[in-house]
Design a protein around this motif. Structure first.
Motif, PDB file in Angstrom:
ATOM      1  N   ILE A   4     103.434  19.457  35.928  1.00 49.92           N
ATOM      2  CA  ILE A   4     102.371  19.263  34.953  1.00 49.92           C
ATOM      3  C   ILE A   4     102.948  18.677  33.670  1.00 49.92           C
ATOM      4  O   ILE A   4     104.143  18.747  33.430  1.00 49.92           O
ATOM      5  CB  ILE A   4     101.642  20.585  34.618  1.00 49.92           C
ATOM      6  N   VAL A   6     102.754  19.300  29.706  1.00 49.07           N
ATOM      7  CA  VAL A   6     102.365  20.389  28.814  1.00 49.07           C
ATOM      8  C   VAL A   6     102.336  19.881  27.385  1.00 49.07           C
ATOM      9  O   VAL A   6     103.350  19.411  26.873  1.00 49.07           O
ATOM     10  CB  VAL A   6     103.354  21.574  28.918  1.00 49.07           C
ATOM     11  N   THR A  10     100.573  23.937  22.956  1.00 48.63           N
ATOM     12  CA  THR A  10      99.960  24.895  23.860  1.00 48.63           C
ATOM     13  C   THR A  10     100.206  26.334  23.396  1.00 48.63           C
ATOM     14  O   THR A  10     101.251  26.646  22.839  1.00 48.63           O
ATOM     15  CB  THR A  10     100.476  24.718  25.301  1.00 48.63           C
ATOM     16  N   THR A  12     100.094  28.805  25.613  1.00 48.22           N
ATOM     17  CA  THR A  12     100.658  29.479  26.778  1.00 48.22           C
ATOM     18  C   THR A  12     102.147  29.730  26.547  1.00 48.22           C
ATOM     19  O   THR A  12     102.869  28.824  26.135  1.00 48.22           O
ATOM     20  CB  THR A  12     100.468  28.615  28.038  1.00 48.22           C
ATOM     21  N   ARG A  14     106.096  30.018  27.042  1.00 44.93           N
ATOM     22  CA  ARG A  14     106.971  29.093  27.748  1.00 44.93           C
ATOM     23  C   ARG A  14     108.200  29.822  28.304  1.00 44.93           C
ATOM     24  O   ARG A  14     108.701  30.761  27.710  1.00 44.93           O
ATOM     25  CB  ARG A  14     107.422  27.968  26.813  1.00 44.93           C
ATOM     26  N   THR A  77     108.313  20.211  34.533  1.00 42.93           N
ATOM     27  CA  THR A  77     107.580  21.339  33.970  1.00 42.93           C
ATOM     28  C   THR A  77     106.536  21.785  34.984  1.00 42.93           C
ATOM     29  O   THR A  77     105.863  20.952  35.593  1.00 42.93           O
ATOM     30  CB  THR A  77     106.906  20.966  32.630  1.00 42.93           C
ATOM     31  N   TYR A  78     106.422  23.098  35.157  1.00 43.00           N
ATOM     32  CA  TYR A  78     105.512  23.680  36.133  1.00 43.00           C
ATOM     33  C   TYR A  78     104.607  24.713  35.482  1.00 43.00           C
ATOM     34  O   TYR A  78     105.016  25.414  34.560  1.00 43.00           O
ATOM     35  CB  TYR A  78     106.298  24.358  37.264  1.00 43.00           C
ATOM     36  N   ASP A  79     103.399  24.819  35.987  1.00 45.69           N
ATOM     37  CA  ASP A  79     102.474  25.873  35.603  1.00 45.69           C
ATOM     38  C   ASP A  79     102.732  27.022  36.574  1.00 45.69           C
ATOM     39  O   ASP A  79     102.597  26.849  37.790  1.00 45.69           O
ATOM     40  CB  ASP A  79     101.033  25.375  35.737  1.00 45.69           C
ATOM     41  N   THR A  81     101.163  29.736  37.268  1.00 39.14           N
ATOM     42  CA  THR A  81     100.017  30.556  37.658  1.00 39.14           C
ATOM     43  C   THR A  81     100.185  31.108  39.070  1.00 39.14           C
ATOM     44  O   THR A  81      99.947  32.285  39.319  1.00 39.14           O
ATOM     45  CB  THR A  81      98.711  29.746  37.562  1.00 39.14           C
ATOM     46  N   HIS A  90     100.775  34.358  31.963  1.00 36.64           N
ATOM     47  CA  HIS A  90     100.810  33.007  32.506  1.00 36.64           C
ATOM     48  C   HIS A  90     101.834  32.205  31.704  1.00 36.64           C
ATOM     49  O   HIS A  90     101.794  32.216  30.484  1.00 36.64           O
ATOM     50  CB  HIS A  90      99.399  32.427  32.370  1.00 36.64           C
ATOM     51  N   HIS A  92     104.311  28.464  31.278  1.00 36.61           N
ATOM     52  CA  HIS A  92     104.715  27.110  31.630  1.00 36.61           C
ATOM     53  C   HIS A  92     106.238  27.133  31.681  1.00 36.61           C
ATOM     54  O   HIS A  92     106.886  27.626  30.750  1.00 36.61           O
ATOM     55  CB  HIS A  92     104.251  26.091  30.598  1.00 36.61           C
ATOM     56  N   SER A 131     107.796  27.564  42.338  1.00 35.54           N
ATOM     57  CA  SER A 131     108.285  26.511  41.452  1.00 35.54           C
ATOM     58  C   SER A 131     109.697  26.071  41.842  1.00 35.54           C
ATOM     59  O   SER A 131     110.055  24.896  41.700  1.00 35.54           O
ATOM     60  CB  SER A 131     108.261  26.978  39.995  1.00 35.54           C
TER      61      SER A 131
END
Length: 144
Positions: A4, A6, A10, A12, A14, A77-79, A81, A90, A92, A131
């Motif tokens: 993703i 990011v 954000t 979220t 990290r 970069t990965y989410d 979730t 959650h 990133h 991931s």
């Protein structure tokens, strides 16, 4: 799992990890604590407040293995979730390729229960977060 983009602003939390490669082998740690307890992953962890991701990746690598990186370059970069339990936050995850002198023999420290050097062909049978499997697929394909 897909990569993703990011945005920098954000909210979220990290996390980061560091790819250490020596020849055809990659350094992995066996996680001692949740959320990935008893799973293999690149050395890494959470980004502290007011810390940039690159600095965090190099700090986490040193804390978990004793290896001091001289450079770090964002790789993916990965989410996360899909990798979390319902009651976990959650994140990133930004994975960095690091440059290190290759003169220090790593030691499992901090939340690393153990560590080892693995070829990409050996990682498919390891217990790893989604991931990690996605990142190794990208590494195997030679994608930058």
């Amino acid at each position: 799992m897909t990569e993703i983009e990011v945005p920098l602003n954000t909210e979220t939390p990290r996390a980061v990890s560091a790819i250490v490669r020596r020849g055809e082998h990659y350094l992995l740690v066996l996680r001692a604590n949740p959320p990935a307890r008893n799973m293999y992953a690149f050395p890494g962890g959470r980004v502290d407040p007011n810390e940039d991701a690159k600095t965090a990746a190099m700090r986490e690598l040193a804390e978990e293995t004793g290896i001091i990186a001289t450079e770090a370059r964002a790789y993916a970069t990965y989410d996360l979730t899909a990798d979390r339990q319902a009651d976990e936050p959650h994140y990133h995850l930004t994975v960095f390729e690091v440059t290190e002198p290759g003169t220090v023999e790593p030691v499992a420290m901090d939340d690393a229960a153990a560590l080892g050097w693995f070829r990409i062909s050996e990682t498919g049978k390891l217990s790893m977060p989604a991931s990690m499997h996605a990142c190794f697929a990208k590494l195997a394909a030679g994608r930058v």
